[in-house]
Scaffold this motif. Structure first.
Motif, short mmCIF file in Angstrom:
data_model
loop_
_atom_site.label_atom_id
_atom_site.label_comp_id
_atom_site.label_asym_id
_atom_site.label_seq_id
_atom_site.Cartn_x
_atom_site.Cartn_y
_atom_site.Cartn_z
N ARG A 1 0.85 -1.20 0.00
CA ARG A 1 0.00 0.00 0.00
C ARG A 1 0.88 1.24 0.00
N PRO A 2 0.51 2.28 -0.74
CA PRO A 2 1.30 3.51 -0.72
C PRO A 2 1.34 4.12 0.68
N THR A 3 2.44 4.77 0.99
CA THR A 3 2.54 5.55 2.22
C THR A 3 2.04 6.95 1.93
N PRO A 4 0.97 7.41 2.54
CA PRO A 4 0.36 8.69 2.16
C PRO A 4 1.32 9.87 2.32
N LEU A 5 1.24 10.79 1.37
CA LEU A 5 1.94 12.07 1.51
C LEU A 5 1.16 12.97 2.46
N ALA A 6 1.88 13.67 3.30
CA ALA A 6 1.23 14.61 4.20
C ALA A 6 0.91 15.91 3.47
N LEU B 1 -3.49 9.99 -6.11
CA LEU B 1 -2.15 10.18 -6.65
C LEU B 1 -1.18 10.75 -5.64
N SER B 2 -1.60 10.78 -4.38
CA SER B 2 -0.70 11.16 -3.29
C SER B 2 -0.60 10.04 -2.26
N GLY B 3 -1.17 8.88 -2.58
CA GLY B 3 -1.10 7.75 -1.68
C GLY B 3 -2.12 7.76 -0.56
N ASN B 4 -3.03 8.71 -0.59
CA ASN B 4 -4.03 8.82 0.46
C ASN B 4 -5.33 8.08 0.13
#
Length: 475
Positions: free
Chosen positions: A24-29, A58-61
């Protein structure tokens, strides 16, 4: 259609088990839009815009419906040394999207966080390198050079340490396939011939419709790679890190790091500051590509006979030379290439290199004038007699062509050029909070042969005292 509409397929995941890990992507803050490639979005007919839902995905969220992110496993030769511990260490394959013509495009999120293949890395991309990749991939595409494309760039205030503290970003890269030479190498070296066969079959079915066997597949890879490198050399592009894990099986420009286009014509130009020996210097690229193809041939030896591998490799030199001469001839206004044109092109390159003349400006200066007016350029030459002899020979040669020499040359020689100092100026602007110059430069690079007064800065050569420093792989 919203960003959450069911759109993505998982063809790679379905057909090639054992070649990846689910991540899973690591979300961008605190993500925000930096750049949206509207031109590419229209070409792909993607079912979403640069809206809040797309920003999340597209930001991993968040995830697009149907997306099943994976990190691919591969290996490779890095600076000529075998490294089995490679894979997607900061990027994730989100899935495939079919455009209006039914062509499938893989969406890959770069900077998506740690994966099982990150080793000691943080899994992040930085804004600086992501801007450079977006500019480069679109510049190459507009010049007709096969390349991956960049659809979207998302920024964040999340800190990332490289040579200094920078901010994180995520880039959405699209291409029909992310399979690299290194995929085949890993499964061959780890004694998994069934996975090598599965990779070949996947490529034959989905990406090489004109090839019917592993031998034909390898032959086409050789030819595609030769044409790609010819394009790089004809347009002054230096990749900087041609490891086998950075070589696309499709013959596309892949994995932008410390790349640079030539300013002054310096054949042994090195753009990668870690390349102390000049392995990946500009003039080394044709030979390195062939070396990489030999590595791929070894990896395919369980699927293709040695005679067929040798026969395919023997096609490299002629394919490269023919394509290079064709491209260079067109840049000089020659619609066809004749036997003596090779010497004419060689003499031109020697003139440019011996005087370190600007690679792009020199071609465009010829293209903007009729042969009768080339004498205006004599003062630009240090060795005036040599240039005068050469321009007279080209003018005579052009007389044997059709009257399309001028429009042909103008259609092959860019006005707006991707240069390191201009890319850095754009990066500096974005870091200050303004994306206007990025948006304008991107548009100019997407239409490089169009002359517009408001794009004049994108055709300017570097200051006379400017010397681009070699770039790092984080670039």
């Amino acid at each position: 259609m919203s960003a959450n509409a069911p759109a993505f397929d998982q063809r790679y995941v379905r057909e090639l088990p054992g070649t990846y890990e689910h991540v899973r992507p690591t979300p961008l803050a605190n993500p925000h839009w930096v750049c949206w490639n509207a031109q590419l979005a229209r070409e792909l007919n993607v079912p979403f815009d640069a809206d809040a839902e797309a920003l999340r995905a597209l930001s991993g969220n968040g995830l697009f419906a149907g997306s099943e992110p994976v990190a691919e496993k591969y290996a490779g030769h890095q600076f000529g040394v075998w490294n089995p511990d490679l894979g997607d260490g900061r990027g994730l394959l989100l899935g495939e999207w079919a455009d209006a013509n039914g062509k499938a495009w893989e969406f890959h999120l770069k900077g998506a966080g740690k994966t099982p293949f990150s080793r000691f890395g943080d899994g992040r991309a930085v804004l600086r390198s992501s801007i450079r990749e977006m500019l480069a991939s679109e510049a190459l595409h507009a010049l007709g050079i096969p390349t991956t494309r960049a659809l979207a760039l998302v920024g964040s205030d999340e800190p990332v340490r490289r040579e200094q503290i920078e901010t994180a970003a995520m880039l959405t890269r699209v291409t029909p396939s992310h399979i690299r030479f290194g995929h085949f190498e890993w499964f061959a070296y780890s004694n998994q011939p069934e996975q090598v066969a599965a990779l070949v079959e996947h490529c034959l079915v989905h990406h090489f419709p004109n090839s019917r066997s592993a031998a034909e597949f390898f032959t086409e890879v050789v030819e595609r790679t030769a044409r790609l490198i010819a394009h790089w050399m004809a347009y002054g592009f230096c990749h900087g890190v041609m490891n086998t894990d950075n070589m696309s099986i499709l013959g596309e420009t892949f994995d932008f790091g410390p790349y640079a286009f030539l300013d002054a014509t310096i054949p042994d130009f090195i753009c990668n500051h870690t390349d102390a020996q000049g392995r990946y210097a500009f003039h080394q690229q044709p030979g390195i590509a062939f070396w990489n193809l030999q590595c791929l041939a070894q990896a395919l030896s369980s699927q293709v006979s040695s005679d067929d591998l040798k026969a395919a490799l023997n096609r490299y030199a002629d394919t490269y030379n023919d394509h290079f001469l064709k491209l260079m001839g067109e840049r000089l206004g020659l619609a066809t290439v004749q036997e003596n044109d090779q010497q004419l092109i060689s003499d031109w390159m020697h003139l440019l290199a011996s005087e370190r003349r600007d690679f792009h400006h020199s071609f465009r200066a010829l293209a903007d004038r009729a042969p009768d007016d080339w004498a205006q350029l004599d003062d630009d030459a240090i060795d005036r007699p040599a240039f005068q002899r050469w321009r007279s020979a080209l003018a005579e040669r052009r007389q044997n062509e059709t009257d399309q020499g001028i429009p042909l040359a103008q259609a092959r020689n860019p006005i707006s050029v991707l240069r390191t100092h201009l890319a850095q100026a754009v990066i500096d602007d974005v870091k200050k909070g303004s994306v206007a110059s990025l948006e304008e430069y991107l548009l100019a690079l997407q239409s490089p042969f169009e002359r517009r007064e408001d794009w004049q800065r994108w055709s300017e050569t570097p200051p006379i005292d400017y010397q681009a420093a070699p770039l790092s792989c984080s670039s």
